[in-house]
Write a protein that holds these residues in place. Structure first.
Motif, mmCIF file in Angstrom:
data_model
loop_
_atom_site.group_PDB
_atom_site.id
_atom_site.type_symbol
_atom_site.label_atom_id
_atom_site.label_comp_id
_atom_site.label_asym_id
_atom_site.label_seq_id
_atom_site.Cartn_x
_atom_site.Cartn_y
_atom_site.Cartn_z
ATOM 1 N N ALA A 31 -75.856 -14.619 -40.324
ATOM 2 C CA ALA A 31 -74.716 -15.529 -40.430
ATOM 3 C C ALA A 31 -73.633 -15.071 -39.460
ATOM 4 O O ALA A 31 -73.348 -13.879 -39.356
ATOM 5 N N GLY A 32 -73.061 -16.017 -38.739
ATOM 6 C CA GLY A 32 -72.043 -15.698 -37.750
ATOM 7 C C GLY A 32 -72.575 -15.580 -36.341
ATOM 8 O O GLY A 32 -71.801 -15.559 -35.385
ATOM 9 N N ASP A 33 -73.903 -15.507 -36.166
ATOM 10 C CA ASP A 33 -74.492 -15.497 -34.830
ATOM 11 C C ASP A 33 -74.333 -16.871 -34.195
ATOM 12 O O ASP A 33 -74.378 -17.895 -34.879
ATOM 13 N N THR A 34 -74.215 -16.908 -32.899
ATOM 14 C CA THR A 34 -74.284 -18.185 -32.199
ATOM 15 C C THR A 34 -75.760 -18.570 -32.061
ATOM 16 O O THR A 34 -76.659 -17.725 -32.212
ATOM 17 N N VAL A 35 -76.000 -19.824 -31.760
ATOM 18 C CA VAL A 35 -77.372 -20.277 -31.513
ATOM 19 C C VAL A 35 -77.964 -19.485 -30.356
ATOM 20 O O VAL A 35 -79.124 -19.065 -30.393
ATOM 21 N N LEU A 36 -77.175 -19.221 -29.322
ATOM 22 C CA LEU A 36 -77.651 -18.455 -28.175
ATOM 23 C C LEU A 36 -78.104 -17.059 -28.605
ATOM 24 O O LEU A 36 -79.197 -16.620 -28.241
ATOM 25 N N THR A 37 -77.299 -16.372 -29.394
ATOM 26 C CA THR A 37 -77.672 -15.037 -29.872
ATOM 27 C C THR A 37 -78.943 -15.102 -30.704
ATOM 28 O O THR A 37 -79.857 -14.292 -30.519
ATOM 29 N N ALA A 38 -79.018 -16.071 -31.608
ATOM 30 C CA ALA A 38 -80.194 -16.204 -32.471
ATOM 31 C C ALA A 38 -81.457 -16.468 -31.664
ATOM 32 O O ALA A 38 -82.508 -15.866 -31.904
ATOM 33 N N MET A 39 -81.364 -17.375 -30.682
ATOM 34 C CA MET A 39 -82.538 -17.702 -29.876
ATOM 35 C C MET A 39 -82.965 -16.548 -28.987
ATOM 36 O O MET A 39 -84.153 -16.251 -28.880
ATOM 37 N N LEU A 40 -82.016 -15.877 -28.343
ATOM 38 C CA LEU A 40 -82.381 -14.789 -27.449
ATOM 39 C C LEU A 40 -82.825 -13.540 -28.199
ATOM 40 O O LEU A 40 -83.592 -12.743 -27.661
ATOM 41 N N ALA A 41 -82.386 -13.359 -29.433
ATOM 42 C CA ALA A 41 -82.879 -12.245 -30.245
ATOM 43 C C ALA A 41 -84.291 -12.541 -30.755
ATOM 44 O O ALA A 41 -85.048 -11.625 -31.075
ATOM 45 N N SER A 42 -84.657 -13.823 -30.797
ATOM 46 C CA SER A 42 -85.975 -14.234 -31.276
ATOM 47 C C SER A 42 -86.982 -14.442 -30.148
ATOM 48 O O SER A 42 -88.177 -14.528 -30.396
ATOM 49 N N GLY A 43 -86.519 -14.574 -28.940
ATOM 50 C CA GLY A 43 -87.408 -14.855 -27.814
ATOM 51 C C GLY A 43 -86.777 -14.445 -26.506
ATOM 52 O O GLY A 43 -85.813 -13.697 -26.479
ATOM 53 N N HIS A 44 -87.291 -14.989 -25.434
ATOM 54 C CA HIS A 44 -86.846 -14.552 -24.118
ATOM 55 C C HIS A 44 -86.091 -15.604 -23.320
ATOM 56 O O HIS A 44 -85.668 -15.340 -22.205
ATOM 57 N N ALA A 45 -85.949 -16.807 -23.860
ATOM 58 C CA ALA A 45 -85.273 -17.852 -23.096
ATOM 59 C C ALA A 45 -84.736 -18.928 -24.024
ATOM 60 O O ALA A 45 -85.131 -19.020 -25.182
ATOM 61 N N LEU A 46 -83.822 -19.719 -23.490
ATOM 62 C CA LEU A 46 -83.298 -20.870 -24.222
ATOM 63 C C LEU A 46 -84.086 -22.123 -23.905
ATOM 64 O O LEU A 46 -84.370 -22.932 -24.771
ATOM 65 N N ARG A 47 -84.402 -22.304 -22.644
ATOM 66 C CA ARG A 47 -85.099 -23.519 -22.202
ATOM 67 C C ARG A 47 -85.521 -23.350 -20.752
ATOM 68 O O ARG A 47 -85.119 -22.401 -20.085
ATOM 69 N N LYS A 48 -86.319 -24.295 -20.262
ATOM 70 C CA LYS A 48 -86.661 -24.326 -18.838
ATOM 71 C C LYS A 48 -85.594 -25.098 -18.087
ATOM 72 O O LYS A 48 -84.963 -25.998 -18.623
ATOM 73 N N SER A 49 -85.421 -24.748 -16.839
ATOM 74 C CA SER A 49 -84.471 -25.449 -15.978
ATOM 75 C C SER A 49 -84.940 -26.877 -15.753
ATOM 76 O O SER A 49 -86.135 -27.139 -15.657
ATOM 77 N N GLU A 50 -84.003 -27.812 -15.675
ATOM 78 C CA GLU A 50 -84.407 -29.179 -15.369
ATOM 79 C C GLU A 50 -84.724 -29.361 -13.898
ATOM 80 O O GLU A 50 -85.253 -30.393 -13.489
ATOM 81 N N PHE A 51 -84.426 -28.371 -13.078
ATOM 82 C CA PHE A 51 -84.596 -28.483 -11.633
ATOM 83 C C PHE A 51 -85.765 -27.667 -11.090
ATOM 84 O O PHE A 51 -85.981 -27.642 -9.893
ATOM 85 N N GLY A 52 -86.487 -27.001 -11.958
ATOM 86 C CA GLY A 52 -87.611 -26.190 -11.508
ATOM 87 C C GLY A 52 -88.304 -25.539 -12.690
ATOM 88 O O GLY A 52 -87.959 -25.788 -13.838
ATOM 89 N N PRO A 53 -89.268 -24.658 -12.428
ATOM 90 C CA PRO A 53 -90.055 -24.053 -13.505
ATOM 91 C C PRO A 53 -89.407 -22.819 -14.157
ATOM 92 O O PRO A 53 -89.986 -22.228 -15.062
ATOM 93 N N GLU A 54 -88.222 -22.443 -13.708
ATOM 94 C CA GLU A 54 -87.592 -21.218 -14.203
ATOM 95 C C GLU A 54 -87.112 -21.370 -15.642
ATOM 96 O O GLU A 54 -86.673 -22.425 -16.056
ATOM 97 N N TRP A 55 -87.189 -20.286 -16.377
ATOM 98 C CA TRP A 55 -86.637 -20.241 -17.733
ATOM 99 C C TRP A 55 -85.171 -19.868 -17.647
ATOM 100 O O TRP A 55 -84.781 -19.062 -16.800
ATOM 101 N N ARG A 56 -84.353 -20.439 -18.508
ATOM 102 C CA ARG A 56 -82.908 -20.201 -18.532
ATOM 103 C C ARG A 56 -82.544 -19.415 -19.787
ATOM 104 O O ARG A 56 -83.132 -19.604 -20.838
ATOM 105 N N ALA A 57 -81.517 -18.548 -19.673
ATOM 106 C CA ALA A 57 -81.057 -17.750 -20.803
ATOM 107 C C ALA A 57 -79.545 -17.823 -20.954
ATOM 108 O O ALA A 57 -78.941 -16.955 -21.558
ATOM 109 N N GLY A 58 -78.936 -18.870 -20.429
ATOM 110 C CA GLY A 58 -77.484 -18.959 -20.447
ATOM 111 C C GLY A 58 -76.924 -18.293 -19.200
ATOM 112 O O GLY A 58 -77.606 -17.510 -18.543
ATOM 113 N N PHE A 59 -75.704 -18.634 -18.874
ATOM 114 C CA PHE A 59 -75.104 -18.075 -17.664
ATOM 115 C C PHE A 59 -73.740 -17.464 -17.960
ATOM 116 O O PHE A 59 -73.567 -16.264 -17.942
#
Length: 100
Positions: A31-59
């Motif tokens: 509780a209190g984690d952001t979605v970004l923290t929760a997702m990155l603590a559970s895996g390695h990326a948030l989503r794929k880039s819409e402009f290429g095959p790269e995975w994104r993790a926030g900027f």
């Protein structure tokens, strides 16, 4: 198989645990984690880039760059860096088929 996420929690283990779903798989956060923290603590990326095959993790990690948008199963996107995780949230790393 359990794999480590991109980020690892080093402190604050005393908060309540909440469960969310990431691409259909149940994950845990605190509780209190952001979605970004929760997702990155559970895996390695948030989503794929819409402009290429790269995975994104926030900027910028503070809501200014638009890089952390992720989808909910219901379709709408949310900004992962400024949205708090809630119990039962269903998230996707790829847009739903109905996404424009």
């Amino acid at each position: 198989m359990i794999t480590a996420g991109r980020i690892v929690r080093l402190a604050e283990f005393d908060r309540a645990e909440v469960h969310f779903y990431l691409d259909g798989q149940m994950c845990a956060a605190l509780a209190g984690d952001t979605v970004l923290t929760a997702m990155l603590a559970s895996g390695h990326a948030l989503r794929k880039s819409e402009f290429g095959p790269e995975w994104r993790a926030g900027f910028c990690l503070m809501g200014a760059c638009q890089d952390c948008w992720v989808w909910q199963d219901e379709g709408p996107r949310l900004r992962a860096c400024s949205t708090l995780i809630v119990d039962g949230l269903r998230l996707r790393t790829a847009p739903p088929e109905s996404w424009p």
